[in-house]
Design an enzyme around this catalytic site. Sequence first.
Site, PDB file in Angstrom:
ATOM      1  N   HIS A 139      -3.968  11.897   0.048  1.00  0.00           N
ATOM      2  CA  HIS A 139      -2.835  10.953  -0.299  1.00  0.00           C
ATOM      3  C   HIS A 139      -2.853  10.777  -1.754  1.00  0.00           C
ATOM      4  O   HIS A 139      -2.211  11.191  -2.513  1.00  0.00           O
ATOM      5  CB  HIS A 139      -2.370   9.987   0.867  1.00  0.00           C
ATOM      6  CG  HIS A 139      -3.738   9.085   1.369  1.00  0.00           C
ATOM      7  ND1 HIS A 139      -4.511   8.351   0.361  1.00  0.00           N
ATOM      8  CD2 HIS A 139      -4.147   9.084   2.705  1.00  0.00           C
ATOM      9  CE1 HIS A 139      -5.258   7.861   1.109  1.00  0.00           C
ATOM     10  NE2 HIS A 139      -5.035   8.240   2.332  1.00  0.00           N
TER      11      HIS A 139
ATOM     12  N   THR B 261      -7.957   6.297   8.941  1.00  0.00           N
ATOM     13  CA  THR B 261      -7.758   5.030   8.229  1.00  0.00           C
ATOM     14  C   THR B 261      -8.942   4.144   8.398  1.00  0.00           C
ATOM     15  O   THR B 261      -9.693   4.263   9.293  1.00  0.00           O
ATOM     16  CB  THR B 261      -6.384   4.375   8.735  1.00  0.00           C
ATOM     17  OG1 THR B 261      -6.095   3.183   8.062  1.00  0.00           O
ATOM     18  CG2 THR B 261      -6.457   3.959  10.389  1.00  0.00           C
TER      19      THR B 261
ATOM     20  N   HIS C  77      -3.880  -4.406   7.765  1.00  0.00           N
ATOM     21  CA  HIS C  77      -4.006  -3.470   8.852  1.00  0.00           C
ATOM     22  C   HIS C  77      -3.056  -3.995   9.894  1.00  0.00           C
ATOM     23  O   HIS C  77      -2.889  -4.853  10.739  1.00  0.00           O
ATOM     24  CB  HIS C  77      -5.378  -3.124   9.231  1.00  0.00           C
ATOM     25  CG  HIS C  77      -5.420  -1.716   9.494  1.00  0.00           C
ATOM     26  ND1 HIS C  77      -5.868  -1.004   8.370  1.00  0.00           N
ATOM     27  CD2 HIS C  77      -5.305  -0.788  10.611  1.00  0.00           C
ATOM     28  CE1 HIS C  77      -6.092   0.321   9.013  1.00  0.00           C
ATOM     29  NE2 HIS C  77      -5.657   0.513  10.038  1.00  0.00           N
ATOM     30  N   ASP C  78      -1.674  -3.199  10.096  1.00  0.00           N
ATOM     31  CA  ASP C  78      -0.829  -3.022  11.218  1.00  0.00           C
ATOM     32  C   ASP C  78      -0.145  -4.473  11.233  1.00  0.00           C
ATOM     33  O   ASP C  78       0.443  -4.801  12.134  1.00  0.00           O
ATOM     34  CB  ASP C  78      -1.503  -3.035  12.259  1.00  0.00           C
ATOM     35  CG  ASP C  78      -2.016  -1.338  12.647  1.00  0.00           C
ATOM     36  OD1 ASP C  78      -1.276  -0.529  11.777  1.00  0.00           O
ATOM     37  OD2 ASP C  78      -3.133  -1.020  13.557  1.00  0.00           O
TER      38      ASP C  78
ATOM     39  N   ARG D 273      -9.031   8.632  -1.250  1.00  0.00           N
ATOM     40  CA  ARG D 273     -10.139   9.347  -0.547  1.00  0.00           C
ATOM     41  C   ARG D 273     -10.643  10.534  -1.379  1.00  0.00           C
ATOM     42  O   ARG D 273     -10.000  11.079  -2.192  1.00  0.00           O
ATOM     43  CB  ARG D 273      -9.599   9.728   0.933  1.00  0.00           C
ATOM     44  CG  ARG D 273      -9.305   8.230   1.467  1.00  0.00           C
ATOM     45  CD  ARG D 273      -9.025   8.740   2.910  1.00  0.00           C
ATOM     46  NE  ARG D 273      -8.348   7.487   3.752  1.00  0.00           N
ATOM     47  CZ  ARG D 273      -9.636   6.779   4.541  1.00  0.00           C
ATOM     48  NH1 ARG D 273     -10.817   7.229   4.382  1.00  0.00           N
ATOM     49  NH2 ARG D 273      -9.294   5.521   5.239  1.00  0.00           N
TER      50      ARG D 273
ATOM     51  N   ARG E 133       4.511  18.655  -0.443  1.00  0.00           N
ATOM     52  CA  ARG E 133       5.239  19.811  -1.361  1.00  0.00           C
ATOM     53  C   ARG E 133       4.586  19.623  -2.569  1.00  0.00           C
ATOM     54  O   ARG E 133       4.015  18.494  -2.987  1.00  0.00           O
ATOM     55  CB  ARG E 133       6.788  19.624  -1.478  1.00  0.00           C
ATOM     56  CG  ARG E 133       7.427  19.670  -0.083  1.00  0.00           C
ATOM     57  CD  ARG E 133       7.832  20.979   0.318  1.00  0.00           C
ATOM     58  NE  ARG E 133       8.375  21.265   1.669  1.00  0.00           N
ATOM     59  CZ  ARG E 133       8.128  21.185   2.839  1.00  0.00           C
ATOM     60  NH1 ARG E 133       6.815  20.884   2.995  1.00  0.00           N
ATOM     61  NH2 ARG E 133       9.077  21.224   3.891  1.00  0.00           N
TER      62      ARG E 133
ATOM     63  N   ASN F 187       0.937  -1.280   0.012  1.00  0.00           N
ATOM     64  CA  ASN F 187      -0.116  -0.028  -0.036  1.00  0.00           C
ATOM     65  C   ASN F 187       1.132   1.294  -0.073  1.00  0.00           C
ATOM     66  O   ASN F 187       1.751   1.510   1.000  1.00  0.00           O
ATOM     67  CB  ASN F 187      -0.953  -0.216   1.255  1.00  0.00           C
ATOM     68  CG  ASN F 187      -1.789   1.082   1.344  1.00  0.00           C
ATOM     69  OD1 ASN F 187      -1.643   2.364   0.960  1.00  0.00           O
ATOM     70  ND2 ASN F 187      -3.164   0.844   1.723  1.00  0.00           N
TER      71      ASN F 187
ATOM     72  N   HIS G  63      -5.733   3.527  -1.613  1.00  0.00           N
ATOM     73  CA  HIS G  63      -7.216   3.958  -1.013  1.00  0.00           C
ATOM     74  C   HIS G  63      -7.251   5.551  -1.438  1.00  0.00           C
ATOM     75  O   HIS G  63      -6.895   6.271  -0.739  1.00  0.00           O
ATOM     76  CB  HIS G  63      -7.325   3.647   0.449  1.00  0.00           C
ATOM     77  CG  HIS G  63      -8.569   3.806   0.845  1.00  0.00           C
ATOM     78  ND1 HIS G  63      -8.750   3.427   2.172  1.00  0.00           N
ATOM     79  CD2 HIS G  63      -9.697   4.584   0.586  1.00  0.00           C
ATOM     80  CE1 HIS G  63     -10.206   3.855   2.408  1.00  0.00           C
ATOM     81  NE2 HIS G  63     -10.703   4.553   1.343  1.00  0.00           N
TER      82      HIS G  63
ATOM     83  N   GLY H 279       0.619  -1.366   4.508  1.00  0.00           N
ATOM     84  CA  GLY H 279       0.835   0.140   4.062  1.00  0.00           C
ATOM     85  C   GLY H 279       2.036   0.693   5.113  1.00  0.00           C
ATOM     86  O   GLY H 279       3.083   0.915   5.002  1.00  0.00           O
ATOM     87  N   HIS H 280       1.458   1.013   6.298  1.00  0.00           N
ATOM     88  CA  HIS H 280       2.137   1.705   7.435  1.00  0.00           C
ATOM     89  C   HIS H 280       3.452   0.812   7.744  1.00  0.00           C
ATOM     90  O   HIS H 280       4.447   1.422   8.033  1.00  0.00           O
ATOM     91  CB  HIS H 280       1.197   1.972   8.555  1.00  0.00           C
ATOM     92  CG  HIS H 280       1.891   2.817   9.396  1.00  0.00           C
ATOM     93  ND1 HIS H 280       1.764   4.172   9.532  1.00  0.00           N
ATOM     94  CD2 HIS H 280       2.353   2.518  10.694  1.00  0.00           C
ATOM     95  CE1 HIS H 280       2.426   5.013  10.471  1.00  0.00           C
ATOM     96  NE2 HIS H 280       2.770   3.688  11.344  1.00  0.00           N
TER      97      HIS H 280
ATOM     98  N   GLU I 117      -9.062   0.434  -2.600  1.00  0.00           N
ATOM     99  CA  GLU I 117     -10.049   0.392  -1.827  1.00  0.00           C
ATOM    100  C   GLU I 117     -10.633   1.644  -1.779  1.00  0.00           C
ATOM    101  O   GLU I 117     -10.386   2.857  -1.893  1.00  0.00           O
ATOM    102  CB  GLU I 117      -9.069   0.574  -0.289  1.00  0.00           C
ATOM    103  CG  GLU I 117      -7.971  -0.651  -0.249  1.00  0.00           C
ATOM    104  CD  GLU I 117      -7.404  -0.481   1.135  1.00  0.00           C
ATOM    105  OE1 GLU I 117      -7.852   0.246   1.990  1.00  0.00           O
ATOM    106  OE2 GLU I 117      -6.471  -1.238   1.456  1.00  0.00           O
TER     107      GLU I 117
END
Length: 248
Positions: A52, A107, A199-200, A47, A20, A9, A45, A222-223, A77
């Site tokens: 992002h 999220t 997730h996580d 949004r 920037r 992700n 994803h 992702g994260h 997503e």
Amino acid sequence: MSASRLSVNVNAVAMLRNRRDLPWPSVTGLAAIAMEAGAKGITVHPRPDERHIRKTDVFELSELIEDRFPNKELCLEGYPTADFMKLVEEARPDQVLFVPDDPDQTTSDHGWQFGGDTGPLADAIAAAKDWAVTVSLFCDPDRAAPEHAARLGAERIEVYTGPYGACYDDPTAAAKELDKVVAAAEAARDCGLGVNAGHDLTVENIPALIARAPFIREMSIGHGFTADALIYGFAESVRRFRQAMGEL
């Protein structure tokens, strides 16, 4: 070497870029590095506020995969609004993951609640399938959820692993949350659904999950992946996560 489960992700890459008015870090450039290193594909994803991932990123990633990585996959997503469904129709990703998110959420933090009116969701699933897009639903780690997803026509679920990942400093609690994730995954498998997880997830907590549920076909990360890549680089982090998944 076995086939990869890892879908990277790149939302966090886009978020950093958007700080920037510059084209770097490059979403497509880093996505290409991840896929060259062995990732199964890319997840984004987009949004509504484009904080992002932008719509333009979706089309650029789709073109990248079509031109350079035809054996890789793009997963979108999103909540099935009219705008999102239009994006799915135009971009034709390999997979769409419908999530029950409010537009302002930081999220995705919960799965679909199937007790209410699921008519609009069923319509979105049918439309995506008409466009030859594989449909997955974001589900809590609840063994009852997959049956509802299958009844609506989904082909896969993604089990929400956030509660499991949140127990990184509490092994006892992590074991209890892992039991829930595995129970939901097994229920999905028994319903004939493909099983994804996300997730996580980290290189530390993936091995216990994959040992209990080796049939998981995809992990969207992702994260945790981005945090790892800040230390090791994108290509090396692909190797590290695939190793954690028992693929290398």
